[in-house]
Design an enzyme around this catalytic site. Structure first.
Site, PDB file in Angstrom:
ATOM      1  N   GLU A   1     -27.154 -18.909 -17.947  1.00  0.00           N
ATOM      2  CA  GLU A   1     -25.952 -19.724 -17.927  1.00  0.00           C
ATOM      3  C   GLU A   1     -24.626 -18.892 -17.819  1.00  0.00           C
ATOM      4  O   GLU A   1     -24.305 -17.564 -18.399  1.00  0.00           O
ATOM      5  CB  GLU A   1     -25.643 -20.441 -19.340  1.00  0.00           C
TER       6      GLU A   1
ATOM      7  N   CYS B   1     -17.146 -17.296 -18.872  1.00  0.00           N
ATOM      8  CA  CYS B   1     -18.088 -16.742 -19.728  1.00  0.00           C
ATOM      9  C   CYS B   1     -19.527 -16.393 -19.241  1.00  0.00           C
ATOM     10  O   CYS B   1     -20.043 -17.246 -18.728  1.00  0.00           O
ATOM     11  CB  CYS B   1     -18.284 -17.727 -21.032  1.00  0.00           C
TER      12      CYS B   1
ATOM     13  N   CYS C   1     -32.221 -13.786 -26.011  1.00  0.00           N
ATOM     14  CA  CYS C   1     -31.524 -12.698 -26.876  1.00  0.00           C
ATOM     15  C   CYS C   1     -32.641 -12.612 -28.038  1.00  0.00           C
ATOM     16  O   CYS C   1     -33.204 -13.147 -28.763  1.00  0.00           O
ATOM     17  CB  CYS C   1     -30.028 -13.458 -27.587  1.00  0.00           C
TER      18      CYS C   1
ATOM     19  N   CYS D   1     -29.568 -15.296 -34.145  1.00  0.00           N
ATOM     20  CA  CYS D   1     -28.720 -16.089 -34.736  1.00  0.00           C
ATOM     21  C   CYS D   1     -29.135 -17.509 -34.971  1.00  0.00           C
ATOM     22  O   CYS D   1     -29.329 -18.290 -33.790  1.00  0.00           O
ATOM     23  CB  CYS D   1     -27.459 -16.230 -34.417  1.00  0.00           C
TER      24      CYS D   1
ATOM     25  N   CYS E   1     -27.762 -20.787 -32.911  1.00  0.00           N
ATOM     26  CA  CYS E   1     -27.490 -20.560 -31.488  1.00  0.00           C
ATOM     27  C   CYS E   1     -28.645 -21.130 -30.776  1.00  0.00           C
ATOM     28  O   CYS E   1     -29.815 -20.395 -30.950  1.00  0.00           O
ATOM     29  CB  CYS E   1     -27.182 -19.045 -31.218  1.00  0.00           C
TER      30      CYS E   1
ATOM     31  N   GLY F   1     -27.441 -13.781 -24.625  1.00  0.00           N
ATOM     32  CA  GLY F   1     -27.551 -12.176 -24.780  1.00  0.00           C
ATOM     33  C   GLY F   1     -26.296 -11.478 -25.819  1.00  0.00           C
ATOM     34  O   GLY F   1     -25.236 -11.994 -25.876  1.00  0.00           O
ATOM     35  N   GLU F   2     -26.865 -10.288 -26.165  1.00  0.00           N
ATOM     36  CA  GLU F   2     -25.865  -9.299 -27.038  1.00  0.00           C
ATOM     37  C   GLU F   2     -25.407  -8.386 -25.983  1.00  0.00           C
ATOM     38  O   GLU F   2     -26.374  -7.352 -25.660  1.00  0.00           O
ATOM     39  CB  GLU F   2     -26.662  -8.864 -28.122  1.00  0.00           C
TER      40      GLU F   2
ATOM     41  N   SER G   1     -18.138  -9.526 -26.665  1.00  0.00           N
ATOM     42  CA  SER G   1     -18.542 -10.092 -28.104  1.00  0.00           C
ATOM     43  C   SER G   1     -19.976  -9.677 -28.608  1.00  0.00           C
ATOM     44  O   SER G   1     -20.823  -9.799 -27.884  1.00  0.00           O
ATOM     45  CB  SER G   1     -18.361 -11.775 -27.979  1.00  0.00           C
TER      46      SER G   1
ATOM     47  N   LEU H   1     -18.671 -12.519 -37.357  1.00  0.00           N
ATOM     48  CA  LEU H   1     -19.165 -12.479 -38.872  1.00  0.00           C
ATOM     49  C   LEU H   1     -20.000 -13.546 -39.346  1.00  0.00           C
ATOM     50  O   LEU H   1     -20.993 -13.717 -39.769  1.00  0.00           O
ATOM     51  CB  LEU H   1     -17.955 -12.049 -39.406  1.00  0.00           C
ATOM     52  N   HIS H   2     -19.027 -14.700 -39.586  1.00  0.00           N
ATOM     53  CA  HIS H   2     -19.832 -15.779 -40.046  1.00  0.00           C
ATOM     54  C   HIS H   2     -20.211 -15.768 -41.399  1.00  0.00           C
ATOM     55  O   HIS H   2     -20.249 -17.087 -41.937  1.00  0.00           O
ATOM     56  CB  HIS H   2     -21.092 -16.351 -39.125  1.00  0.00           C
TER      57      HIS H   2
ATOM     58  N   CYS I   1     -23.734 -21.469 -25.993  1.00  0.00           N
ATOM     59  CA  CYS I   1     -24.450 -20.634 -25.324  1.00  0.00           C
ATOM     60  C   CYS I   1     -26.043 -21.001 -25.345  1.00  0.00           C
ATOM     61  O   CYS I   1     -26.398 -21.136 -26.709  1.00  0.00           O
ATOM     62  CB  CYS I   1     -24.273 -19.297 -26.152  1.00  0.00           C
TER      63      CYS I   1
END
Ligand code: SF4
Length: 358
Positions: A103, A116, A123, A127, A130, A174-175, A206, A230-231, A349
């Protein structure tokens, strides 16, 4: 030059300008500059139809980018797209050459546009809130597949008569720091002034907290903005939302952020997804303020984007404002409440891909 036996063809978009110039070293440098500008500034997709190239460049393209040449002109195929009802957010589902889909989101704000982009198909970080994390890891993207998303966004903007891209965020699927080398090569290509020319000060990486990647960014003095998700401000709270924190603890992550700040002198953006009843109370805000004490920070507060497999809901506006007040009064931290963009186009995402797969 034709391909050697067993030599894989390579996307021309995987090459930085020095690499392309080296491949074209038998020609005057001007030809590499013309080709680079055509590929990256003009986002041209039909090189063979160009009649303004000089003969040596035409010949090079024919030899090296023809059907048996070493390079190919990669084009990410548009598999699906949607646009928000306010027409400010457009989401593209792009198909890669092996059939995987990723995406890319284009967001407009005050006449300026931000892309973006994704850095992986799927990923590995998992998380819980997500949609990409829920689907798991498939593979890393090559530099050309990251660059191709930016070029697709450029073409889409131009086709609708709008101005070029101003900002880039690596916050899609993805990271980015899990695919470090490809991401850094892609950013070198995207920020090159002769081509796409999105400067490093308008690029944000990010991460969910890949500690070795943060330290490497600092050691290499990479000139991009860093955003850290962080969250949660305690080990237990964060681990419940971000499984990657079992690999790199919150304590290690905060220590890496301090090192990053000291080595680069840069402010860090911290991302905090606000989930009602989970991490949005004044107590959570006070914990966060204490955790970040001494780190030059800006905190982005993001009301949760709903996904089908996570039951949490976004915090109410009043809780968000109270959270912001505590951050300001207890830690002196500036913060921004980020708009939830394009919920009607599944702009969180991985959501469009997940819906399409279903
Ligand atoms: S939020 Fe980012 S790091 Fe976490 S699972 Fe989703 S894509 Fe991966």
């Amino acid at each position: 030059m034709p391909l050697m036996a067993n030599q894989p063809r390579q996307s021309v978009y995987d090459l930085t300008f020095p690499a392309l110039a080296s491949e074209m070293s038998g020609l005057a440098t001007v030809h590499a500059k013309v080709l680079w500008r055509t590929l990256h500034r003009e986002a041209e997709t039909r090189l063979s139809e160009r009649d303004d190239f000089q003969r040596p460049l035409r010949q090079w393209i024919e030899d090296r980018m023809g059907s048996s040449g070493r390079f190919y002109l990669e084009n990410l195929e548009l598999a699906d797209q949607s646009e928000s009802s306010d027409r400010l957010t457009r989401k593209f589902l792009l198909r890669l050459s092996d059939g995987q889909t990723i995406e890319t989101v284009l967001m407009g704000y005050n006449g300026r546009h931000t892309a973006c982009v994704s850095t992986q198909a799927g990923c590995a970080m998992g998380c819980v809130f997500c949609a990409t994390g829920q689907m798991g890891f498939v593979r890393h993207l090559r530099p050309g597949e990251i660059v191709g998303q930016v070029l697709h966004a450029q073409r889409s903007l131009r086709a609708s008569g709008r101005e070029g891209l101003r900002n880039l965020v690596l916050m899609g699927m993805g990271e980015p720091l899990h695919n470090y080398d490809s991401v850094m090569t892609a950013l070198e290509i995207i920020s090159d002034r002769r081509g796409i020319n999105i400067g490093p000060s308008r690029i944000t990486i990010s991460t969910v907290g890949v500690v070795p990647g943060i330290l490497r960014l600092a050691d290499e003095q990479r000139p991009y903005h860093l955003a850290v998700s962080l969250h949660g401000a305690t080990e237990a709270d964060r681990a419940a939302l971000v499984p990657a924190s079992r690999r790199w603890s919150l304590a290690e992550l905060i220590a890496a952020c301090r090192t990053y700040g000291e080595k680069t002198g840069r402010r860090i953006f911290f991302e905090w997804t606000l989930i009602a009843g989970t991490n949005d109370s004044p107590v959570h805000a006070a914990q966060l303020a204490k955790l970040l004490c001494g780190i030059e920070s800006h905190i982005n507060l993001i009301p949760l984007n709903p996904t089908s497999r996570f039951s949490g809901v976004a915090s109410a506006g009043a809780s968000t404002i109270e959270f912001q007040r505590v951050l300001r009064e207890e830690g002196g931290f500036p913060s921004t409440i980020r708009q939830r963009r394009g919920i009607d186009v599944a702009a969180g995402c991985g959501q469009l891909r997940a819906e399409k797969m279903r």
